[in-house]
Structure formats: C-alpha cells, structure tokens
Scaffold this motif. Structure first.
Motif, PDB file in Angstrom:
ATOM      1  N   LEU A 173      -8.941  -5.705  -2.074  1.00 49.30           N
ATOM      2  CA  LEU A 173      -8.273  -6.696  -2.918  1.00 49.30           C
ATOM      3  C   LEU A 173      -9.011  -6.912  -4.227  1.00 49.30           C
ATOM      4  O   LEU A 173      -8.472  -7.521  -5.153  1.00 49.30           O
ATOM      5  CB  LEU A 173      -8.166  -8.035  -2.167  1.00 49.30           C
ATOM      6  CG  LEU A 173      -7.510  -7.990  -0.789  1.00 49.30           C
ATOM      7  CD1 LEU A 173      -7.531  -9.367  -0.157  1.00 49.30           C
ATOM      8  CD2 LEU A 173      -6.091  -7.454  -0.893  1.00 49.30           C
TER       9      LEU A 173
ATOM     10  N   ALA B 241      -4.152  -8.235   4.385  1.00 53.11           N
ATOM     11  CA  ALA B 241      -3.778  -7.871   3.018  1.00 53.11           C
ATOM     12  C   ALA B 241      -4.566  -6.657   2.542  1.00 53.11           C
ATOM     13  O   ALA B 241      -4.021  -5.751   1.893  1.00 53.11           O
ATOM     14  CB  ALA B 241      -4.007  -9.053   2.082  1.00 53.11           C
TER      15      ALA B 241
ATOM     16  N   ARG C  57      -3.463  -2.582   1.510  1.00 49.12           N
ATOM     17  CA  ARG C  57      -3.645  -2.149   0.128  1.00 49.12           C
ATOM     18  C   ARG C  57      -4.671  -1.022  -0.015  1.00 49.12           C
ATOM     19  O   ARG C  57      -4.658  -0.295  -1.025  1.00 49.12           O
ATOM     20  CB  ARG C  57      -4.084  -3.336  -0.733  1.00 49.12           C
ATOM     21  CG  ARG C  57      -4.152  -3.009  -2.209  1.00 49.12           C
ATOM     22  CD  ARG C  57      -4.508  -4.217  -3.047  1.00 49.12           C
ATOM     23  NE  ARG C  57      -3.497  -5.265  -2.959  1.00 49.12           N
ATOM     24  CZ  ARG C  57      -3.535  -6.397  -3.655  1.00 49.12           C
ATOM     25  NH1 ARG C  57      -4.552  -6.631  -4.480  1.00 49.12           N
ATOM     26  NH2 ARG C  57      -2.580  -7.294  -3.528  1.00 49.12           N
ATOM     27  N   CYS C  58      -5.564  -0.840   0.944  1.00 50.00           N
ATOM     28  CA  CYS C  58      -6.634   0.146   0.776  1.00 50.00           C
ATOM     29  C   CYS C  58      -6.052   1.565   0.734  1.00 50.00           C
ATOM     30  O   CYS C  58      -4.919   1.804   1.142  1.00 50.00           O
ATOM     31  CB  CYS C  58      -7.667   0.019   1.891  1.00 50.00           C
ATOM     32  SG  CYS C  58      -7.073   0.477   3.516  1.00 50.00           S
TER      33      CYS C  58
ATOM     34  N   SER D  83       2.566  -3.159   8.247  1.00 51.10           N
ATOM     35  CA  SER D  83       2.392  -2.893   6.815  1.00 51.10           C
ATOM     36  C   SER D  83       1.449  -1.728   6.558  1.00 51.10           C
ATOM     37  O   SER D  83       1.395  -1.204   5.438  1.00 51.10           O
ATOM     38  CB  SER D  83       1.858  -4.144   6.106  1.00 51.10           C
ATOM     39  OG  SER D  83       0.632  -4.570   6.694  1.00 51.10           O
TER      40      SER D  83
ATOM     41  N   ARG E 179      -0.314   4.788   6.114  1.00 53.85           N
ATOM     42  CA  ARG E 179      -1.619   4.707   5.460  1.00 53.85           C
ATOM     43  C   ARG E 179      -2.767   4.969   6.435  1.00 53.85           C
ATOM     44  O   ARG E 179      -3.919   4.677   6.121  1.00 53.85           O
ATOM     45  CB  ARG E 179      -1.817   3.317   4.837  1.00 53.85           C
ATOM     46  CG  ARG E 179      -0.661   2.836   3.975  1.00 53.85           C
ATOM     47  CD  ARG E 179      -0.917   1.431   3.454  1.00 53.85           C
ATOM     48  NE  ARG E 179      -1.966   1.433   2.450  1.00 53.85           N
ATOM     49  CZ  ARG E 179      -1.767   1.690   1.160  1.00 53.85           C
ATOM     50  NH1 ARG E 179      -0.551   1.978   0.722  1.00 53.85           N
ATOM     51  NH2 ARG E 179      -2.763   1.668   0.309  1.00 53.85           N
TER      52      ARG E 179
END
Length: 407
Positions: free
Chosen positions: A118, A176, A180-181, A201, A205
């Motif tokens: 983040l 979160a 996102r990573c 989510s 990934r």
C-alpha cells in the motif's frame, strides 16, 4: 551453516525511497529487502523458509538485506546477506524505517506485512496459512498505553482498545495489501486454495512456489542401520494444541505394555508442563524425553538417530499446517514420517514412500498407526525417503518467484 553473534549484521542500502524495477533481466543483480519477522535463530517452518530464501537469492548474486526482529540469542552471521534486526512489528514504526532505504523490490515473508504494497511497489508477499487466517504479527497496534501517563486504570483501558483496534487494522491492511501486491506466493497448493477461498480478491495473483530443503540437508548421507529400541521423535513448537502432541502421548500409552520404544519431543512452549504431567500420569516417564529447543546441527543428529518422525497436526478454522517442511527435513535424514491426512501435509508426504497417514488425529488412530510400524507391518526405505525429499530444493522455489521481482 549460519553462525551466531550478539549484535545485528552490517548495514546496507542507501538514501532515497523504494523504486519500481525498470527493464532489466533476471540475470542482473537486484537490491532486495526481505522483510521477515520470523527468522533464524528461532526454529520453525516460516523461520526456515525466510532464511533459506535469503540464502538462495544471495547465491544468485542479489544484494539481500533481511529486516527482522531482534533475537535474544543473537542474529545469524557469516552469510552473504545482511541482517538488520530492527523490525518492531508496528506499521507506524517499520514504515519510516524501510522508507529510508533504496531497494529494487521488497519481499515480505508474513502476510501481516502485505501493507507494504500500500506504500510502495513492487512488493511480493509469501504466505503460509496461519499468518493470514488469524494474523499474529499485529502490526496495526499503536501502543497507546505508552502515552497514558501514570494512571494504571487508564493504561489498562487503552491497552485493551489498542489491542482490538490493532487487530482490525492488521486484518484490513493485510487484505488490501495482498490484493495490490505484485504476487502472492504460497507454500503449497492447499494454502493457495484456502487463501483464495478467504480472500477472492487475490484471484489471478497467486503462485504456489512450494518450499525447499537446504543444501546441507540435500547432501546428507544415508543413515547407518541401527539396532536397539525403536526411536520415535516429534519436532514442534509446544504452543499450539493442534500439533496434537498430547494425542500422540495418549496413543503411545496404549502400546507401552506390548512394545519397546522411546519417544523424544523436541521443542518448547507453554504446553510443555501439561505434556510432561501427562507423560508421568500415563506411566511413560522412562520412555519419553523432552529435549527443548535444539541447535540446528544437533536437531539433525537427533533426527538421523530416529526411526519414525511423528507430527499428526489437526486443521482448525484459524490454524493449520500449510505445508510442513519438517516432514521433508525428517525424510532428508532418512526417516519416514507419520502425519494426519489434512492440510498441506498431504503434499509434503508421499504415502507409502516417505511416510503414511492417519485420517484423524485421535489417540486410537495414532496408536494404531505406530503399532503397525513397531510390529514391522509398515517400513520405509531411507534411500527412498531421501530421494523424495531431494525433489524439493530452493533453486526451484526461487525459479518460480524471481520473475515477479522484475515484472
């Protein structure tokens, strides 16, 4: 192997913030920050994972700086990577610490540190199971009780509030950050499936890079045949009931009048006094030894002198065996294993080759399985165990991870 010294390793890095990786090949050395709250000399699967990852990356020529907690026994030394025992397990302190450095990529080896994604890029996160099921590195705490002055009642209330808010922040930042990573690396296919069920989510990934064995374990010779009483061994932190050491003891108590054996428990933790009391009450005091935490080389010697490794871990909603690298370590010593057919252990044990299973970790099932071994109905070839374990090496693990460092 690593040596220990009393202070942290030499400093590395330079001024400036984190930079995204530019167009470069994997063959070009990278400056890598390995953020590893769990690291040697502490023993455990995640600690071993972080240490061996640092070693393999360094062997490839990357400049690796390990950020970890300070260890009372001192930090690993004599390696080609730098160790900086400066993590506080608090985001408000660790963020500024890491922002002062210049790295091409950041790799966190605990899900609670996914918040790094983040604040910067690129970030890769390795997850193992318990670290995301119920984060135990509560990086969201602010230590409010330190600000409360001399009033003990207020200090206690602030500590409780800080604990509750810290847990919520930690879980929210983790979710979160993992979404996102650049990549989420798991230690098994099982852990990958649990992660995706819990955090959809992360779909698209994730990579199951698995785990590996150290070169030292890979090079161990086949153990010499030994006689005498069969020697059984467990290696585990005695802090999690799901390791089921108490059920192993109960299972062995069923066999003590019919079979000759000894049982060694390696590891320490708050459950040890109760387990010692159980051993005495079961009439096993002359059969069972609690060795505490052993140095790495001594542990390997104890494994090589054993006949069967036992770790029949259960799966709980907030805790499971994501893989179980210790099964491979026992196999590398030429020792077969007994596990529970649950969690990532199914991927760590080749049934009939490197070990066997109980379907549920009950005293009756564990006792029955050990009875088969002691009676000679189940046997494992040391060479076959070692061959299976050598299929897991850190070069393959890093081969799966390294491309995500550059894009």
């Amino acid at each position: 192997m690593a040596r220990l010294h009393g202070r942290g390793g030499r400093r590395g890095g330079g001024p400036g913030g984190w930079l995204a990786v530019g167009a470069r090949g994997v063959s070009a050395p990278l400056s890598i920050a390995l953020v590893a709250p769990e690291f040697l000399p502490d023993l455990g699967g995640v600690e071993t994972y972080s240490y061996e990852l640092a070693r393999e990356l360094s062997r490839r020529g990357h400049r690796v700086t390990v950020f970890t907690r300070r260890h009372p026994a001192g930090e690993v030394a004599g390696e080609s990577f730098t160790v900086r025992p400066e993590l506080s397990l608090r985001r408000y302190l660790d963020g500024p610490l890491l922002h002062r450095e210049h790295f091409d990529v950041v790799h966190a080896t605990n899900a609670a540190y996914a918040w790094l994604a983040l604040e910067s890029a690129p970030v890769v996160v390795s997850v193992h199971g318990n670290d995301f099921l119920r984060p135990y590195c509560r990086v969201g705490r602010r230590d409010l009780q330190r600000w409360s002055g001399p009033w003990n009642g207020l200090r206690r209330r602030l500590a409780g509030l800080d604990r509750a808010l810290g847990e919520r922040r930690t879980e929210a930042w983790m979710a979160a950050g993992l979404a996102r990573c650049r990549r989420v690396v798991t230690n098994s296919l099982y852990t990958e499936s649990v992660l995706l069920a819990r955090l959809p989510s992360c779909a698209g990934r994730t990579t199951a890079a698995l785990v590996g064995l150290s070169p030292e374990l890979m090079a161990l010779p086949e153990p010499s045949p030994r006689g005498g009483s069969p020697r059984l061994i467990t290696v585990a932190r005695l802090s999690e009931p799901r390791k089921c050491v108490d059920r192993v003891i109960a299972g062995l108590a069923r066999l003590k009048d019919r079979f000759d054996f000894t049982y060694e428990v390696v590891g320490d933790g708050p459950l040890r006094p109760a387990l010692v009391a159980q051993v005495k009450a079961s009439g096993l005091a002359e059969r069972v030894t609690f060795s505490g935490q052993l140095e790495r080389a001594t542990l390997i010697d104890h494994l090589r002198a054993s006949d069967l490794f036992i770790l029949t871990s259960d799966v709980l909603p907030t805790s499971h065996e994501g893989f179980g690298i210790v099964y491979l370590e026992a196999n590398a010593c030429g020792v077969g294993v007994l596990a529970c057919r649950a969690g990532g252990a199914v991927e760590a044990v080749a049934e009939g080759v490197s070990g066997f299973f109980v379907d549920a970790p009950t005293p009756a099932a564990i006792g029955g399985a050990v009875e088969q071994f002691l009676a000679g109905a189940v046997r494992f070839d040391p060479h076959a165990c070692q061959t299976f374990a050598r299929g897991f090496d850190w070069a393959r693990v890093v081969d799966r991870i390294e491309p995500f460092y550059i894009g």
